[in-house]
Design an enzyme around this catalytic site. Structure first.
Site, PDB file in Angstrom:
ATOM      1  CG  ASP A  33       1.144   6.295   3.589  1.00 35.93           C
ATOM      2  OD1 ASP A  33       0.338   5.382   3.837  1.00 35.93           O
ATOM      3  OD2 ASP A  33       2.209   6.460   4.216  1.00 35.93           O
ATOM      4  NE  ARG A  75      -3.288  -2.340   2.962  1.00 36.66           N
ATOM      5  CZ  ARG A  75      -3.838  -2.631   4.140  1.00 36.66           C
ATOM      6  NH1 ARG A  75      -3.669  -1.814   5.175  1.00 36.66           N
ATOM      7  NH2 ARG A  75      -4.547  -3.729   4.282  1.00 36.66           N
ATOM      8  NE  ARG A  90       5.646  10.765   4.027  1.00 37.37           N
ATOM      9  CZ  ARG A  90       4.371  10.984   4.364  1.00 37.37           C
ATOM     10  NH1 ARG A  90       3.441  10.037   4.155  1.00 37.37           N
ATOM     11  NH2 ARG A  90       4.016  12.137   4.887  1.00 37.37           N
TER      12      ARG A  90
END
Length: 262
Positions: free
Chosen positions: A55, A53, A200
């Site tokens: 974001d 997945r 991140r």
């Protein structure tokens, strides 16, 4: 299938509602768009499973998905037919038949990400959707040296979001590099899997080192301390791209998503 997408206008990959439910207003997802397009080609609803997945605001070069279809279409028909029903920010790169036990997520042995930073005094006008601007001088070599502490199988609790639903924080970082090409700095990472916001959060902490605010050894200290609250900020999503997952050769997928025999 390999799905390429610009995630700027999407609330991530994952569908936010179950099939048959009305979608949430202003929260379009890539999965929702792809499944609607596949359903048009198949003439009935199609559910997909992805390799990893992404974001909101994150892009993908080759997000691999699998699906079961009760109707037969040749690969070219799936690719072209599905792409014609997708918005300009999404396309299908390729499609191949796979064995019944193939799973886009569980068959993958690694995932690769790239985070791109523009490091110069003036904000960008071009390609600004696919990189993040940092006006202060950043030392890419220092960040690369500091990042090597993250290699191997380790507990990455210091770099996971509090909302991460993974049962544990142990991941195996195969490769991590930071290199500069003129004004552009690329962070490239490969691991067996990634935690929510892991890339991140790593980039955000490395930038603290790159700006000279912390020593290179700080990254190793963060990793050992396992405390997210003392690590660097989460880097913005726009610079992140999911490059591709990697599968064993036996899966019979294109070379860009297949592990080398070496």
């Amino acid at each position: 299938m390999a799905v390429e997408y610009d995630g700027s206008a999407f609330s991530g990959w994952q569908r936010l509602t179950r099939p048959g439910e009305e979608g949430r207003r202003d929260e379009a997802t890539v999965q929702e768009a792809v499944e609607a397009a596949l359903g048009f080609v198949a003439g009935q609803p199609i559910a997909t499973v992805c390799a990893g997945r992404t974001d909101a605001g994150v892009h993908a070069r080759a997000q691999v998905i699998h699906f079961d279809s009760p109707v037969a279409r040749d690969p070219r028909g799936w690719v072209l037919g599905t792409t014609t029903r997708l918005p300009p920010s999404v396309c299908i790169r390729w499609c191949v038949p796979v064995a019944g036990d193939f799973h886009a997520r569980f068959s993958a042995r690694a995932r690769r990400y790239r985070y791109r930073l523009l490091n110069r005094p003036v904000r960008p006008a071009l390609m600004r959707e696919y990189l993040v601007w940092e006006r202060r001088p950043v030392d890419a070599r220092a960040m690369h040296r500091a990042a090597q502490a993250l290699l191997g199988e380790q507990d990455f609790s210091a770099f996971r979001t509090v909302h991460c639903q993974a049962p544990h924080a142990r991941r195996n970082m195969h490769e991590i590099s930071v290199h500069r090409d003129g004004e552009v700095i690329d962070f490239e990472l490969q691991a067996n899997a990634f935690l929510h916001h892991q890339v991140r959060n790593i980039v955000g902490s490395l930038l603290v080192v790159g700006r000279g605010e912390k020593p290179e050894a700080w990254i190793a200290e963060l990793l050992a301390g396992r405390d997210r609250t003392v690590a660097g900020p989460t880097a913005p999503p726009g610079g992140l791209m999911f490059l591709n997952p990697l599968y064993p050769p036996a899966c019979g997928l294109p070379a860009e998503v297949t592990l080398s025999d070496a």
